[in-house]
Each structure stands twice: as C-alpha cells, then as structure tokens.
Design an enzyme around this catalytic site. Structure first.
Site, PDB file in Angstrom:
ATOM      1  N   GLY A  44     -30.741   8.633 -19.991  1.00 54.73           N
ATOM      2  CA  GLY A  44     -31.400   7.839 -20.715  1.00 54.73           C
ATOM      3  C   GLY A  44     -31.091   7.402 -22.014  1.00 54.73           C
ATOM      4  N   GLY A  79     -30.827  11.360 -16.485  1.00 59.18           N
ATOM      5  CA  GLY A  79     -31.134  10.238 -15.926  1.00 59.18           C
ATOM      6  C   GLY A  79     -30.544   9.829 -14.789  1.00 59.18           C
ATOM      7  N   GLU A 110     -30.446  18.793 -21.147  1.00 57.11           N
ATOM      8  CA  GLU A 110     -31.675  18.312 -22.156  1.00 57.11           C
ATOM      9  C   GLU A 110     -31.988  19.445 -23.466  1.00 57.11           C
ATOM     10  OE1 GLU A 110     -31.978  15.530 -18.829  1.00 57.11           O
ATOM     11  OE2 GLU A 110     -31.481  17.737 -18.985  1.00 57.11           O
TER      12      GLU A 110
END
Length: 363
Positions: A80, A129, A152
């Site tokens: 993302g 994502g 992440e």
C-alpha cells in the site's frame, strides 16, 4: 500494507493512465494493476475500481473466470501507499486511513468469497497489500521471479490484509517466523507456507493467460495441471528445526534467547534482525498470529487486524517513525519507542488486541 516503493508520477500522459486496467474477453475478466513505476502500490481508487469490476462481473454470465496480474516487470504489487499513511497519521487524519483499510479489507474478503474462480499471478514483488489481493484467491500462481513477504514489522507495524490468517495456518512455527522477520519467500517457500498453490515459469504466463481465454472446459483443473510445474525444495522446509524450536517460545525475548542458543548461522542472523525491529511491532505481531489461529475465518482475522492497525495509527509512534526511516528519509535508523523489548509494558499486546476502533470493520 507494506513498505511499498511508492513513486509520484509527474508525466501527464502517465498520470492519465488508468491505475487498474479492467477488461473482459472470451469469458475471462482481467484486472491489471497499472502503476508500474510504483510497483503497482495500491491506493484507494485502485481498491474501489477492483470492487466495481467484481460487482459487475459477478452476475455477468459472459465472465466465468477472473485474472489478476500487474503491469511492468518488477512485480504484481509492492503493498500500500505507506507514504500517504504516514502523512495521515502524523497530521491527525487517522480517519482517512480507516476509510482505506475498510475498503481494502472488504476487497480481501470479496476475493476470498468470490463465487467465480479468481486466478492471481504473484509474479515478481508481491508484498503486504499485494498479498491481500493474491493470497486469498482460489488459484494462486507464483514464478521463479516471485518475492512474497509480509514485511510490516520493518516499519514498526503488524501484518494485515488477512496476512495473519495465512501466517497462522503455515506449517509449524513458520508463520511466527515470517510475520516477525518479514522474510522474503521465493516460489517454493510461498507454496510451502500456504501463500501460493502453483508454480508456473514466468515465460509461460502469457500462454497461461491465452489459455484462460480460449479454453473450452469451464473447469480450470486440467488447464492448471498443464502449466503447473514442480518447484525446487523450499528452504523454509529445510529450516524447520531451528524455526520451530525458537519461534515456539512464549515471548519475543524468549524467541531471541532460543535463536542465540541454536548452532545454525541463520538463527543467529535472525536474532540480530529481531534486535533491529520495533519491539512494539514484534510483540503485537506475535500475539496477532497466535490469536488468529483460534479465529473461525478470514473475516474474523481481518476484523482483528483492523483493530490493531487503528491502534497503531492512533496511539503508537513507531508506525510513522518506521515509514520515515525505511521509505521517506531512508536513513534506516528508526528511533523506536519503547526502544528495547525489555522496556515493553507486559500487557502491551493484550491491550492492542482489545482495542476497539470507533467504526467497526464489519457493520
């Protein structure tokens, strides 16, 4: 989300290009993520365009299979737009981030539940994502170019887009290892860990696309069998002894201690890596993956992840700091708060899991 390589397009002609190419032909509905300069990083408009296409194709009897792929030669999707997320968080606009997350997670669930076969080509870089739009597809294809990850924790965050659901169901303690370290999987690892189903060499993808359009049999089983090849043995499988031993420990400090006690050089290197990452991100990710193992389905895991990402976005400094250090300034020197695992409050992960967003994910 993931620390995607988000580029700002300045060429007016490039800016006019649709960011998702949508077309249907000969029974095949094709979605192509089309931000190649940003490795097809997802933004809200792209997510909404994919929703619209899937809604239109579901009742359309002229479309019986959906294919997702990516433009450019670098990968399907790097994640993302984390630059935008950092701006929203630091400017006090977490509600804007919440809008994106709700739309994105609804798309992840939509793909998993879609009544028609959904084929995803996770060719090249497919992270964060990108896992959300491929990992829940009914037919997940990887190639020798594939690089899959949930990275992440590298930006002081936690896996989302249904990533904890996939991690929770990986063999042994591979899910904890992948979630905490953000390690990159090749095609063999991705199939072994349950993030992909089939290995198709990159040079055969065009032929596979053509066959999807020209097949006479609406069942894909025979067609997939024709293109599927056996990948090399997974390195993750060979590392299971030290991964399972270390990542079965109850806490992150205990995981690090077990890694230090192992004879494998890879275990020591993993301990060093964990020492560089956000203590908050590591503790919450460990708890999230283990909690997801007890959840009934993907929607429940997405709801848990939504609470966690909003907890990070509204209460924790590490998310914006991690994006600054890894993506914006690229100094690779994040200043985590708290700075060490020893400084973490003992109930931190439990409080994160208990956080209730102002607007629930499913309402």
């Amino acid at each position: 989300m993931a620390p995607g390589n988000v580029a700002h397009v300045t060429d007016p002609a490039a800016a006019a290009e649709p960011t998702v190419l949508v077309r249907a032909r000969a029974g095949l509905g094709r979605l192509t993520l089309n931000r190649p300069r940003a490795i097809n990083a997802l933004d809200l408009g792209m997510v909404q365009r994919m929703h619209e296409a899937l809604d239109a194709w579901e009742p359309d009897t002229d479309v019986d299979v959906v294919l997702l792929d990516g433009a450019g030669d670098r990968g399907l999707c790097a994640g993302g737009d984390v630059r935008g997320l950092a701006e929203q968080v630091t400017s006090g606009r977490a509600d804007d981030a919440a809008v994106f997350f709700r739309e994105e997670y609804a798309l992840n669930a939509r793909i998993a539940e879609y009544p028609k076969p959904f084929v995803a080509f996770a060719d090249g870089i497919t992270m964060g994502g990108g896992i959300g739009v491929t990992g829940h597809a009914s037919i997940r294809v990887v190639t020798e170019r594939s690089q899959l990850a949930m990275p992440e924790t590298r930006i002081g965050f936690t896996p989302d887009v249904g990533g904890t659901w996939l991690l929770a169901h990986a063999p042994g303690r591979v899910g904890e290892y992948l979630g905490l370290t953000g390690a990159v999987m090749d095609a063999s690892d991705a199939i072994y860990a349950g993030f992909a189903d089939h290995f198709v060499p990159h040079e055969n993808l065009d032929g596979f696309r053509d066959a999807l359009e020209t097949r006479a049999d609406p069942s894909l089983a025979e067609l997939v069998f024709l293109f599927d090849e056996t990948p090399p043995r997974s390195k993750l499988e060979d590392a299971r002894a030290w991964i399972d031993d270390a990542f079965a420990a109850d806490t992150v400090p205990e995981i690090v201690e077990r890694l230090r006690a192992r004879p494998e050089p890879e275990a020591a290197a993993t301990a060093d890596l964990l020492g560089e990452l956000s203590p908050t991100g590591l503790a919450v990710t460990l708890a999230a993956v283990r909690s997801a193992r007890e959840l009934p389905d993907l929607r429940a895991a997405l709801a848990q992840e939504y609470g966690l990402v909003m907890w990070f976005a509204t209460t924790q400094p590490d998310l914006a700091e991690g994006i600054r250090a890894q993506v914006i300034d690229k100094d690779r020197a994040p200043r985590w708060s708290p700075a060490t695992l020893a400084d973490l409050p003992p109930e931190l992960a439990a409080s994160a899991l208990a956080f209730q967003p102002a607007i629930p994910l499913w309402s």
